[in-house]
Scaffold this motif. Structure first.
Motif, PDB file in Angstrom:
ATOM      1  N   ASN A  53     -14.624  -4.752  -0.341  1.00 32.74           N
ATOM      2  CA  ASN A  53     -15.487  -5.212  -1.425  1.00 32.74           C
ATOM      3  C   ASN A  53     -16.039  -4.041  -2.239  1.00 32.74           C
ATOM      4  O   ASN A  53     -17.001  -4.195  -2.971  1.00 32.74           O
ATOM      5  CB  ASN A  53     -16.654  -6.028  -0.863  1.00 32.74           C
ATOM      6  N   TYR A  54     -15.467  -2.867  -2.063  1.00 28.71           N
ATOM      7  CA  TYR A  54     -15.887  -1.638  -2.746  1.00 28.71           C
ATOM      8  C   TYR A  54     -17.321  -1.238  -2.422  1.00 28.71           C
ATOM      9  O   TYR A  54     -17.991  -0.601  -3.209  1.00 28.71           O
ATOM     10  CB  TYR A  54     -15.667  -1.735  -4.263  1.00 28.71           C
ATOM     11  N   LYS A  55     -17.794  -1.646  -1.259  1.00 29.62           N
ATOM     12  CA  LYS A  55     -19.089  -1.201  -0.772  1.00 29.62           C
ATOM     13  C   LYS A  55     -18.854   0.112  -0.017  1.00 29.62           C
ATOM     14  O   LYS A  55     -17.871   0.258   0.705  1.00 29.62           O
ATOM     15  CB  LYS A  55     -19.673  -2.256   0.167  1.00 29.62           C
ATOM     16  N   ILE A  56     -19.763   1.077  -0.178  1.00 29.54           N
ATOM     17  CA  ILE A  56     -19.597   2.356   0.521  1.00 29.54           C
ATOM     18  C   ILE A  56     -19.936   2.177   1.994  1.00 29.54           C
ATOM     19  O   ILE A  56     -20.986   1.654   2.352  1.00 29.54           O
ATOM     20  CB  ILE A  56     -20.478   3.456  -0.107  1.00 29.54           C
ATOM     21  N   ILE A  57     -19.013   2.603   2.841  1.00 24.20           N
ATOM     22  CA  ILE A  57     -19.174   2.534   4.291  1.00 24.20           C
ATOM     23  C   ILE A  57     -18.836   3.904   4.881  1.00 24.20           C
ATOM     24  O   ILE A  57     -18.432   4.807   4.162  1.00 24.20           O
ATOM     25  CB  ILE A  57     -18.253   1.456   4.916  1.00 24.20           C
ATOM     26  N   THR A  58     -19.010   4.050   6.182  1.00 17.97           N
ATOM     27  CA  THR A  58     -18.548   5.255   6.869  1.00 17.97           C
ATOM     28  C   THR A  58     -17.296   4.892   7.656  1.00 17.97           C
ATOM     29  O   THR A  58     -17.186   3.788   8.171  1.00 17.97           O
ATOM     30  CB  THR A  58     -19.612   5.810   7.834  1.00 17.97           C
ATOM     31  N   CYS A  59     -16.362   5.815   7.717  1.00 22.26           N
ATOM     32  CA  CYS A  59     -15.144   5.524   8.461  1.00 22.26           C
ATOM     33  C   CYS A  59     -14.553   6.810   9.023  1.00 22.26           C
ATOM     34  O   CYS A  59     -14.741   7.893   8.477  1.00 22.26           O
ATOM     35  CB  CYS A  59     -14.129   4.790   7.607  1.00 22.26           C
ATOM     36  N   PRO A  60     -13.833   6.696  10.143  1.00 24.52           N
ATOM     37  CA  PRO A  60     -13.164   7.863  10.723  1.00 24.52           C
ATOM     38  C   PRO A  60     -11.938   8.250   9.907  1.00 24.52           C
ATOM     39  O   PRO A  60     -11.480   7.484   9.073  1.00 24.52           O
ATOM     40  CB  PRO A  60     -12.760   7.373  12.112  1.00 24.52           C
ATOM     41  N   THR A  61     -11.431   9.446  10.151  1.00 26.90           N
ATOM     42  CA  THR A  61     -10.221   9.904   9.471  1.00 26.90           C
ATOM     43  C   THR A  61      -9.058   9.963  10.460  1.00 26.90           C
ATOM     44  O   THR A  61      -8.240   9.068  10.482  1.00 26.90           O
ATOM     45  CB  THR A  61     -10.453  11.262   8.797  1.00 26.90           C
ATOM     46  N   ASN A  62      -8.993  10.976  11.272  1.00 27.36           N
ATOM     47  CA  ASN A  62      -7.924  11.127  12.276  1.00 27.36           C
ATOM     48  C   ASN A  62      -8.544  11.326  13.654  1.00 27.36           C
ATOM     49  O   ASN A  62      -8.714  12.448  14.101  1.00 27.36           O
ATOM     50  CB  ASN A  62      -7.036  12.335  11.953  1.00 27.36           C
ATOM     51  N   PRO A  63      -8.908  10.236  14.338  1.00 25.57           N
ATOM     52  CA  PRO A  63      -9.521  10.401  15.657  1.00 25.57           C
ATOM     53  C   PRO A  63      -8.502  10.894  16.694  1.00 25.57           C
ATOM     54  O   PRO A  63      -7.370  10.458  16.712  1.00 25.57           O
ATOM     55  CB  PRO A  63     -10.006   9.002  16.002  1.00 25.57           C
ATOM     56  N   ILE A  64      -8.940  11.826  17.533  1.00 27.67           N
ATOM     57  CA  ILE A  64      -8.087  12.382  18.580  1.00 27.67           C
ATOM     58  C   ILE A  64      -8.849  12.291  19.897  1.00 27.67           C
ATOM     59  O   ILE A  64      -9.976  12.797  20.014  1.00 27.67           O
ATOM     60  CB  ILE A  64      -7.756  13.857  18.291  1.00 27.67           C
ATOM     61  N   LEU A  65      -8.278  11.618  20.859  1.00 31.43           N
ATOM     62  CA  LEU A  65      -8.919  11.436  22.172  1.00 31.43           C
ATOM     63  C   LEU A  65      -8.298  12.402  23.157  1.00 31.43           C
ATOM     64  O   LEU A  65      -7.090  12.419  23.330  1.00 31.43           O
ATOM     65  CB  LEU A  65      -8.742   9.993  22.659  1.00 31.43           C
ATOM     66  N   TYR A  66      -9.132  13.187  23.808  1.00 28.53           N
ATOM     67  CA  TYR A  66      -8.675  14.105  24.856  1.00 28.53           C
ATOM     68  C   TYR A  66      -9.199  13.601  26.189  1.00 28.53           C
ATOM     69  O   TYR A  66     -10.390  13.350  26.335  1.00 28.53           O
ATOM     70  CB  TYR A  66      -9.200  15.522  24.626  1.00 28.53           C
ATOM     71  N   VAL A  67      -8.304  13.435  27.147  1.00 27.70           N
ATOM     72  CA  VAL A  67      -8.696  13.073  28.510  1.00 27.70           C
ATOM     73  C   VAL A  67      -8.164  14.169  29.412  1.00 27.70           C
ATOM     74  O   VAL A  67      -6.961  14.398  29.472  1.00 27.70           O
ATOM     75  CB  VAL A  67      -8.122  11.705  28.926  1.00 27.70           C
ATOM     76  N   GLN A  68      -9.072  14.884  30.067  1.00 27.80           N
ATOM     77  CA  GLN A  68      -8.660  15.986  30.934  1.00 27.80           C
ATOM     78  C   GLN A  68      -8.459  15.515  32.352  1.00 27.80           C
ATOM     79  O   GLN A  68      -9.137  14.676  32.831  1.00 27.80           O
ATOM     80  CB  GLN A  68      -9.699  17.091  30.894  1.00 27.80           C
TER      81      GLN A  68
END
Length: 135
Positions: free
Chosen positions: A120-135
């Motif tokens: 709806n062209y409302k400004i929101i926050t959003c992730p870009t390239n999430p990277i999950l590290y599990v050691q």
């Protein structure tokens, strides 16, 4: 080709590793709780746990808009803020959030360049390239 589910034992912690599709969907759902607009509108209370170990210490989650050479994300978000690499979960601790200029005052922290438009062209926050590290 179907990916098999595997179980990894690490310090008596059992982690089921699913196909990439399932992992991406799980991360996508989790990231909503790090969105500044969700926290501001009380859909998420994760900001109350900043600097606390909420997740397993083997988990680190980073959102890096420049991780990939052919990233679709520009250097700046739609508000003109430079995008930054941010560590959302650092060794199990809630570390940072996805912020734009609209919600950054609530956090007393500057925007980290995560402003985008929804349908709806409302400004929101959003992730870009999430990277999950599990050691």
């Amino acid at each position: 080709m179907k990916e098999k589910n595997t179980i990894i034992d690490k310090n008596d912690f059992r982690l089921i590793r699913y196909s990439n599709t399932v992992i991406k969907e799980m991360i996508k759902k989790l990231l909503n709780y790090f969105r500044g607009d969700w926290i501001y509108s009380k859909k998420s209370i994760l900001h109350k746990y900043k600097n606390l170990r909420v997740f397993n210490p083997n988990i680190t989650l980073i959102d890096d808009p420049f991780q990939f050479v052919y990233s679709v994300w520009g250097e700046y978000d739609i508000e003109g803020t430079k995008r930054e690499k941010i560590i959302l979960i650092n060794e199990g601790k809630v570390n940072d959030f996805l912020l734009n200029n609209t919600v950054s005052d609530f956090f007393k922290h500057k925007s980290n360049g995560r402003a985008s438009f929804n349908n709806n062209y409302k400004i929101i926050t959003c992730p870009t390239n999430p990277i999950l590290y599990v050691q």
